[in-house]
Design an enzyme around this catalytic site. Structure first.
Site, mmCIF file in Angstrom:
data_model
loop_
_atom_site.group_PDB
_atom_site.id
_atom_site.type_symbol
_atom_site.label_atom_id
_atom_site.label_comp_id
_atom_site.label_asym_id
_atom_site.label_seq_id
_atom_site.Cartn_x
_atom_site.Cartn_y
_atom_site.Cartn_z
ATOM 1 N N ARG A 1 2.091 4.881 -1.265
ATOM 2 C CA ARG A 1 2.397 3.480 -1.554
ATOM 3 C C ARG A 1 1.950 3.184 -2.982
ATOM 4 O O ARG A 1 0.883 3.638 -3.412
ATOM 5 C CB ARG A 1 1.671 2.534 -0.585
ATOM 6 C CG ARG A 1 2.294 2.457 0.810
ATOM 7 C CD ARG A 1 3.675 1.798 0.798
ATOM 8 N NE ARG A 1 4.258 1.718 2.133
ATOM 9 C CZ ARG A 1 5.099 2.605 2.648
ATOM 10 N NH1 ARG A 1 5.464 3.674 1.948
ATOM 11 N NH2 ARG A 1 5.599 2.427 3.859
ATOM 12 N N GLU B 1 7.525 -2.228 -6.791
ATOM 13 C CA GLU B 1 8.847 -1.629 -6.550
ATOM 14 C C GLU B 1 9.810 -2.564 -5.823
ATOM 15 O O GLU B 1 11.035 -2.400 -5.923
ATOM 16 C CB GLU B 1 8.712 -0.322 -5.757
ATOM 17 C CG GLU B 1 8.263 -0.516 -4.313
ATOM 18 C CD GLU B 1 8.224 0.800 -3.529
ATOM 19 O OE1 GLU B 1 7.626 1.756 -4.035
ATOM 20 O OE2 GLU B 1 8.791 0.836 -2.415
ATOM 21 N N HIS C 1 11.533 5.685 -4.231
ATOM 22 C CA HIS C 1 11.165 5.679 -2.813
ATOM 23 C C HIS C 1 12.170 6.492 -1.998
ATOM 24 O O HIS C 1 12.806 5.982 -1.067
ATOM 25 C CB HIS C 1 11.049 4.251 -2.274
ATOM 26 C CG HIS C 1 10.033 4.140 -1.178
ATOM 27 N ND1 HIS C 1 9.062 3.180 -1.152
ATOM 28 C CD2 HIS C 1 9.830 4.895 -0.073
ATOM 29 C CE1 HIS C 1 8.311 3.338 -0.060
ATOM 30 N NE2 HIS C 1 8.770 4.377 0.614
HETATM 31 P P1 NAI Z 1 -0.874 8.940 8.863
HETATM 32 O O1 NAI Z 1 -1.290 7.660 9.466
HETATM 33 O O2 NAI Z 1 -0.485 10.079 9.732
HETATM 34 O O3 NAI Z 1 -2.025 9.477 7.890
HETATM 35 C C1 NAI Z 1 -2.757 8.651 7.047
HETATM 36 C C2 NAI Z 1 -4.130 9.282 6.876
HETATM 37 O O4 NAI Z 1 -4.864 8.474 5.966
HETATM 38 C C3 NAI Z 1 -4.926 9.368 8.180
HETATM 39 O O5 NAI Z 1 -5.443 10.681 8.353
HETATM 40 C C4 NAI Z 1 -6.051 8.346 7.981
HETATM 41 O O6 NAI Z 1 -7.271 8.748 8.603
HETATM 42 C C5 NAI Z 1 -6.181 8.356 6.469
HETATM 43 N N1 NAI Z 1 -6.806 7.132 5.966
HETATM 44 C C6 NAI Z 1 -6.687 5.862 6.448
HETATM 45 N N2 NAI Z 1 -7.452 5.035 5.726
HETATM 46 C C7 NAI Z 1 -8.055 5.792 4.785
HETATM 47 C C8 NAI Z 1 -8.978 5.502 3.758
HETATM 48 N N3 NAI Z 1 -9.443 4.261 3.566
HETATM 49 N N4 NAI Z 1 -9.426 6.513 2.981
HETATM 50 C C9 NAI Z 1 -8.958 7.780 3.191
HETATM 51 N N5 NAI Z 1 -8.095 8.120 4.153
HETATM 52 C C10 NAI Z 1 -7.649 7.138 4.928
HETATM 53 O O7 NAI Z 1 0.292 8.558 7.847
HETATM 54 P P2 NAI Z 1 1.410 9.529 7.265
HETATM 55 O O8 NAI Z 1 2.567 9.565 8.190
HETATM 56 O O9 NAI Z 1 0.783 10.797 6.817
HETATM 57 O O10 NAI Z 1 1.860 8.678 5.993
HETATM 58 C C11 NAI Z 1 1.000 8.477 4.889
HETATM 59 C C12 NAI Z 1 1.581 7.374 4.029
HETATM 60 O O11 NAI Z 1 2.797 7.847 3.436
HETATM 61 C C13 NAI Z 1 2.006 6.134 4.838
HETATM 62 O O12 NAI Z 1 0.949 5.237 4.947
HETATM 63 C C14 NAI Z 1 3.135 5.571 4.023
HETATM 64 O O13 NAI Z 1 2.578 4.553 3.211
HETATM 65 C C15 NAI Z 1 3.604 6.739 3.150
HETATM 66 N N6 NAI Z 1 4.992 7.104 3.389
HETATM 67 C C16 NAI Z 1 5.846 7.168 2.306
HETATM 68 C C17 NAI Z 1 7.174 7.529 2.474
HETATM 69 C C18 NAI Z 1 8.111 7.652 1.305
HETATM 70 O O14 NAI Z 1 9.342 7.716 1.518
HETATM 71 N N7 NAI Z 1 7.651 7.696 0.073
HETATM 72 C C19 NAI Z 1 7.691 7.795 3.814
HETATM 73 C C20 NAI Z 1 6.699 7.761 4.869
HETATM 74 C C21 NAI Z 1 5.406 7.411 4.650
#
Ligand code: NAI
Length: 334
Positions: free
Chosen positions: A233, A262, A294
């Site tokens: 993000r 964005e 994105h």
């Molecule tokens: P997820 O929920 O599986 O993993 C997120 C990880 O971040 C978790 O392991 C969590 O413990 C950790 N986390 C949460 N708060 C934290 C903090 N304060 N400090 C450090 N770690 C922390 O999410 P996933 O599926 O891996 O997605 C990650 C991010 O990717 C999403 O939040 C979304 O914003 C972004 N995304 C971007 C896309 C794109 O097209 N560019 C598509 C899909 C997701």
């Protein structure tokens, strides 16, 4: 169920129609915002994407129009006021994992392109320029890579970097992953990651704690020439600080698929317009900055999974059956 789908592009319509079995979907091009929320009047559900505004004000308008369900066709939910949704009795469902591979693979693609100048070589050779000057890269093998957030996407990136490319991988996550630790990934704090990494890639959600996790202080700790990749993000990076660090060479490369402002720019063809975002315009002037709009999620596999899960969430809610635990966004993430 009548579903008002905001920010619809032709590819959204195609992927949803391919799996829609009976929902009455109203495909709307505008982004959800206070001004456009009345378009959903009479629809039991709205379906929204990453840059739709699902703030308290918007939720109140939706609620007054009869909407009872917000279907996110994405994983991140930083744009939703979950507390207000709860107060109004609006259900919120998301698609937690449509294809972490799509995003992880794109992240590696951005990294390789940036480090080896592939994006520049593409343009040069089309212009008859086959010179190598300015395209000197470095091997990923043996370099230290910092992965911030090792959830569904980060774990794949960390694995590819450690086991695939032979990087030394440092990671930061509030929930360390023992399987990654078994692979030799070392969990540490963000400051150590900033100080020791040659490459940093961001995969944590945007929350108040992670907002501007990369800022002037972080970049001041970095080794000169740090390469930074963000497919998570935009708000994770302070773009002004990144620009300053690019100017001094502290930041040796930046690849971003997401950008804090964005919402006003991405997903649209603005090639005939004047770009009014000065920070983005400045970023686009650097040869060592790679910006994509994105796009990391954008594979056939992911679009199919998004449509299927989103409509399945609608069916589960309509029939009073429980959603999968991770389909319900929690204020602090899963
Ligand atoms: P997820 O929920 O599986 O993993 C997120 C990880 O971040 C978790 O392991 C969590 O413990 C950790 N986390 C949460 N708060 C934290 C903090 N304060 N400090 C450090 N770690 C922390 O999410 P996933 O599926 O891996 O997605 C990650 C991010 O990717 C999403 O939040 C979304 O914003 C972004 N995304 C971007 C896309 C794109 O097209 N560019 C598509 C899909 C997701």
């Amino acid at each position: 169920m009548r579903i008002a789908m905001f920010s619809t592009k032709p590819y959204d319509r195609r992927s949803f129609e391919a799996v829609n079995a009976g929902h009455d979907i109203l495909y709307l091009e505008p982004r959800l915002a206070p001004e456009t929320a009345p378009l959903a009047a009479g629809a039991e559900a709205v379906c929204v994407f990453v840059n739709d505004d699902v703030s308290a004000r918007v939720l109140q308008v939706l609620h007054a129009g009869g909407t009872r369900l917000v279907l996110l066709r994405c994983a991140g939910f930083n744009n939703v006021d979950l507390k207000e949704a709860e107060r109004l009795g609006l259900r919120v469902a998301r698609v937690p994992a449509y294809s972490p591979h799509a995003v992880a693979e794109f992240t590696i693609g951005l990294l390789l392109s940036l480090v080896r100048g592939i994006h520049r070589a593409y343009q040069r050779t089309r212009d008859g320029n086959f010179a190598l000057e300015g395209l000197l890269g470095f091997d990923l093998h043996g370099r230290t890579a910092g992965v911030i957030g090792t959830g569904r996407i980060g774990v794949l990136v960390a694995r590819a970097l450690a086991a695939g490319f032979g990087c030394r991988v440092l990671a930061y996550d509030i929930h360390p992953d023992p399987e990654l630790q078994a692979l030799g990934v070392i969990y540490t704090d963000p400051r150590s990651i900033a100080a020791e990494s040659d490459i940093i890639t961001l995969h944590c959600p945007l929350t108040p704690e992670t907002h501007h996790i990369i800022r002037a202080e972080t970049l001041a700790l970095a080794k000169p020439g740090l390469v930074l990749v963000n497919t998570s993000r935009g708000g994770l990076i302070d773009a002004e600080a990144a620009i300053e660090a690019l100017k001094t060479g502290r930041l040796g490369g930046l690849a971003i698929d997401v950008y804090e402002q964005e919402a006003d720019v991405f997903f649209e063809d603005l090639s005939n317009e004047i770009l009014t975002d000065d920070l983005l315009a400045r970023l686009l002037t650097f040869p060592n900055v790679l910006v994509t709009g994105h796009q990391a999620f954008f594979t056939r596999d992911a679009l199919g999974a998004i449509a299927t899960t989103t409509l399945n969430n609608a069916i589960l809610i309509e029939s009073g059956r429980p959603l999968g635990a991770s389909d319900v966004p929690a204020p602090r993430g899963p």
